[in-house]
Design a protein around this motif. Structure first.
Motif, PDB file in Angstrom:
ATOM      1  N   TYR A 178      -1.729  34.772 -50.339  1.00  0.00           N
ATOM      2  CA  TYR A 178      -1.880  35.577 -51.558  1.00  0.00           C
ATOM      3  C   TYR A 178      -2.813  36.761 -51.318  1.00  0.00           C
ATOM      4  O   TYR A 178      -2.512  37.899 -51.706  1.00  0.00           O
ATOM      5  CB  TYR A 178      -2.452  34.725 -52.694  1.00  0.00           C
ATOM      6  CG  TYR A 178      -1.610  33.561 -53.146  1.00  0.00           C
ATOM      7  CD1 TYR A 178      -0.240  33.509 -52.892  1.00  0.00           C
ATOM      8  CD2 TYR A 178      -2.196  32.493 -53.833  1.00  0.00           C
ATOM      9  CE1 TYR A 178       0.521  32.432 -53.310  1.00  0.00           C
ATOM     10  CE2 TYR A 178      -1.429  31.417 -54.267  1.00  0.00           C
ATOM     11  CZ  TYR A 178      -0.079  31.384 -53.994  1.00  0.00           C
ATOM     12  OH  TYR A 178       0.672  30.324 -54.415  1.00  0.00           O
ATOM     13  N   SER A 221      -1.658  40.797 -51.254  1.00  0.00           N
ATOM     14  CA  SER A 221      -2.241  41.729 -52.222  1.00  0.00           C
ATOM     15  C   SER A 221      -2.825  42.949 -51.518  1.00  0.00           C
ATOM     16  O   SER A 221      -2.681  44.084 -51.984  1.00  0.00           O
ATOM     17  CB  SER A 221      -3.326  41.025 -53.046  1.00  0.00           C
ATOM     18  OG  SER A 221      -2.781  39.937 -53.763  1.00  0.00           O
ATOM     19  N   PRO A 239       2.322  45.146 -58.691  1.00  0.00           N
ATOM     20  CA  PRO A 239       2.680  44.197 -59.757  1.00  0.00           C
ATOM     21  C   PRO A 239       3.732  43.171 -59.332  1.00  0.00           C
ATOM     22  O   PRO A 239       3.685  42.018 -59.770  1.00  0.00           O
ATOM     23  CB  PRO A 239       3.223  45.114 -60.863  1.00  0.00           C
ATOM     24  CG  PRO A 239       2.562  46.428 -60.610  1.00  0.00           C
ATOM     25  CD  PRO A 239       2.437  46.539 -59.125  1.00  0.00           C
ATOM     26  N   LYS A 240       4.666  43.567 -58.472  1.00  0.00           N
ATOM     27  CA  LYS A 240       5.680  42.610 -58.004  1.00  0.00           C
ATOM     28  C   LYS A 240       5.034  41.496 -57.186  1.00  0.00           C
ATOM     29  O   LYS A 240       5.401  40.323 -57.308  1.00  0.00           O
ATOM     30  CB  LYS A 240       6.746  43.324 -57.159  1.00  0.00           C
ATOM     31  CG  LYS A 240       7.744  44.123 -57.962  1.00  0.00           C
ATOM     32  CD  LYS A 240       8.805  44.705 -57.052  1.00  0.00           C
ATOM     33  CE  LYS A 240       9.855  45.475 -57.849  1.00  0.00           C
ATOM     34  NZ  LYS A 240      10.902  46.037 -56.967  1.00  0.00           N
ATOM     35  N   MET A 277       1.930  40.432 -57.470  1.00  0.00           N
ATOM     36  CA  MET A 277       1.189  39.569 -58.381  1.00  0.00           C
ATOM     37  C   MET A 277       2.128  38.632 -59.142  1.00  0.00           C
ATOM     38  O   MET A 277       1.811  37.459 -59.356  1.00  0.00           O
ATOM     39  CB  MET A 277       0.375  40.409 -59.368  1.00  0.00           C
ATOM     40  CG  MET A 277      -0.776  41.177 -58.736  1.00  0.00           C
ATOM     41  SD  MET A 277      -1.839  40.140 -57.687  1.00  0.00           S
ATOM     42  CE  MET A 277      -2.439  38.965 -58.891  1.00  0.00           C
ATOM     43  N   ALA A 278       3.305  39.146 -59.527  1.00  0.00           N
ATOM     44  CA  ALA A 278       4.274  38.302 -60.229  1.00  0.00           C
ATOM     45  C   ALA A 278       4.771  37.180 -59.322  1.00  0.00           C
ATOM     46  O   ALA A 278       4.941  36.032 -59.758  1.00  0.00           O
ATOM     47  CB  ALA A 278       5.448  39.150 -60.716  1.00  0.00           C
ATOM     48  N   ALA A 279       4.986  37.489 -58.040  1.00  0.00           N
ATOM     49  CA  ALA A 279       5.439  36.470 -57.092  1.00  0.00           C
ATOM     50  C   ALA A 279       4.360  35.419 -56.863  1.00  0.00           C
ATOM     51  O   ALA A 279       4.655  34.221 -56.753  1.00  0.00           O
ATOM     52  CB  ALA A 279       5.827  37.122 -55.763  1.00  0.00           C
ATOM     53  N   GLU A 283       2.016  34.551 -59.039  1.00  0.00           N
ATOM     54  CA  GLU A 283       1.965  33.729 -60.243  1.00  0.00           C
ATOM     55  C   GLU A 283       3.104  32.715 -60.270  1.00  0.00           C
ATOM     56  O   GLU A 283       2.912  31.550 -60.648  1.00  0.00           O
ATOM     57  CB  GLU A 283       2.023  34.623 -61.481  1.00  0.00           C
ATOM     58  CG  GLU A 283       0.736  35.405 -61.723  1.00  0.00           C
ATOM     59  CD  GLU A 283       0.813  36.290 -62.948  1.00  0.00           C
ATOM     60  OE1 GLU A 283       1.766  36.127 -63.733  1.00  0.00           O
ATOM     61  OE2 GLU A 283      -0.070  37.156 -63.116  1.00  0.00           O
ATOM     62  N   ALA A 284       4.300  33.161 -59.844  1.00  0.00           N
ATOM     63  CA  ALA A 284       5.438  32.243 -59.805  1.00  0.00           C
ATOM     64  C   ALA A 284       5.210  31.132 -58.788  1.00  0.00           C
ATOM     65  O   ALA A 284       5.503  29.958 -59.043  1.00  0.00           O
ATOM     66  CB  ALA A 284       6.723  33.015 -59.466  1.00  0.00           C
ATOM     67  N   PRO A 310       9.820  32.543 -54.238  1.00  0.00           N
ATOM     68  CA  PRO A 310       9.315  33.856 -54.654  1.00  0.00           C
ATOM     69  C   PRO A 310       8.550  34.578 -53.547  1.00  0.00           C
ATOM     70  O   PRO A 310       8.631  35.807 -53.437  1.00  0.00           O
ATOM     71  CB  PRO A 310       8.396  33.532 -55.842  1.00  0.00           C
ATOM     72  CG  PRO A 310       8.071  32.083 -55.725  1.00  0.00           C
ATOM     73  CD  PRO A 310       9.268  31.454 -55.072  1.00  0.00           C
TER      74      PRO A 310
END
Length: 399
Positions: free
Chosen positions: A264, A268, A284-285, A287-289, A291-292, A304
């Protein structure tokens, strides 16, 4: 039966493995013990790298009354009892595990006593305290980050543990294999060693016997003994170099070791350092991955993460913003800060409000006088930055 990890709990700071930035000659924690003084602190870092051990060692060396509590499993009355004990003794070290989970009621009870010095708090957490811990608690504590243990640190600790296991027979290769399996978690390494000791009839522990107990693939250290950070470095360089297959290979090695936190963090960084303004939506993509992946956990987390790493490798790249902020920091660190122009310091009648003018822009100086015309940002030749700079120039009437 007492577990090996508990038997080997360090009694003094010198027994701690690793953490040489905090412990040793003229290092902060060692100096605090030498001066017989302790302040409230938060120790944070990955599991099994010494947070509880350091707390225990500080208590033993300073001979201050103490109590260990857990922010989630101990209730409000347990905290009340600890405070009453502290009043009896005059002061107390209160060690709180999982402090990032402490609710407001418990915080409200503790805050005035931390403030007065009655309670010396040692908070333990695996979460970043700047994100997860209440600012009121955080502001009253010194924050120390514990570093990940290296392979040699864990091997050193395992060799110490051999004295507690009578009749054990184990060679350096088997010890190294256990250390590699632990992924930097010394407690995990001790547990593997202890299980192997009792699971083998004659206490003769070999790599093959260890594999029967824990068959997780060891990818952190290859034939040339490249370590964990080399795998992460190869992961980043492969994405930066737009080699999608190599990127997925190194991602797979990190996933096989279960090291999601490092994945992670590195993803980032890559999104903003290497892809940057060439594809600003990538941050943002990512971060979304993340979180998933956190939501579903392993093994489904690979889906993801695999998708977003593939897109990161195939994405256009730019490090222009990364280079720009580094140049700006170099100037500031070199003492080139300069005086802020007076017209942009509030309140100022000379400040011109750009939104009142065409294109929401009006020419006025923002840089300190000694840095006038200094340029940090230099665009790269990619579609997004070309269009961005075209709009920038049009706004200012530059042809």
């Amino acid at each position: 039966m007492e577990l090996l990890a508990n038997k080997l709990r360090p009694q003094k700071l010198d027994d701690i493995i690793g953490q040489k930035h905090l412990i040793g000659p003229n290092k902060i924690l060692t100096n605090l013990v030498s001066n017989n003084k302790l302040f409230s602190m938060i120790l944070y870092g990955k599991p099994g790298i010494g947070k509880t051990s350091i707390a225990s060692a500080l208590i033993n060396e300073l001979h201050i009354k103490s109590r260990f509590l857990n922010a989630t499993t101990n209730n409000k009355s347990d905290f009340d009892i600890a405070i009453e004990e502290a009043k009896m003794y005059g002061e107390m070290i209160l060690v709180i595990d999982e402090i990032h989970r402490m609710n407001k009621d418990k915080q409200d009870i503790l805050l005035p006593h931390i403030e007065s010095g009655l309670i010396i708090l040692i908070g333990l957490t695996t979460s970043n305290p700047y994100h997860k811990i209440n600012p009121a608690i955080r502001s009253r504590c010194q924050i120390f980050e514990l570093k990940e243990l290296e392979l040699d640190d864990i091997i050193t600790g395992l060799k110490r543990a051999l004295n507690e296991l009578p009749g054990i027979k184990i060679d350096d290769d088997a010890l190294k294999h256990i250390a590699s399996l632990s992924s930097g978690d010394f407690r995990s390494a001790l547990n593997i060693l202890e299980v192997a000791y009792y699971a083998v009839k004659d206490h003769n522990i070999t790599i093959e016997e260890i594999k029967k107990i824990n068959n997780k693939a060891v990818f952190f250290h290859d034939k040339d003994e490249d370590g964990h950070y080399q795998v992460l470095s190869a992961f980043q360089k492969s994405i930066r170099g737009s080699d999608v297959d190599a990127s997925l290979h190194y991602l797979a090695r990190l996933l096989a070791a279960g090291d999601l936190d490092s994945i992670y963090r590195r993803m980032s960084v890559i999104a903003y350092e290497d892809i940057g303004l060439a594809n600003p939506a990538m941050g943002p993509k990512v971060m979304a991955a993340i979180e998933a992946a956190e939501l579903v956990g392993l093994p489904e987390a690979i889906i993801p993460l695999g998708v977003v790493v593939t897109e990161m490798a195939l994405s256009p790249k730019s490090n222009s913003a990364y280079l720009a902020i580094n140049e700006a920091l170099n100037d500031v660190n070199a003492g080139l800060a300069g005086e802020i122009p007076r017209h942009i310091i509030n309140p100022s009648k000379d400040y011109i409000y750009p939104h009142n003018y065409k294109n929401d822009w009006y020419p006025q100086e923002y840089m300190p006088k000694n840095l006038k015309n200094r340029k940090y940002y230099h665009k790269k030749d990619n579609k997004y930055e070309i269009n961005l700079n075209k709009l920038y120039d049009e706004m200012r009437g530059i042809k």
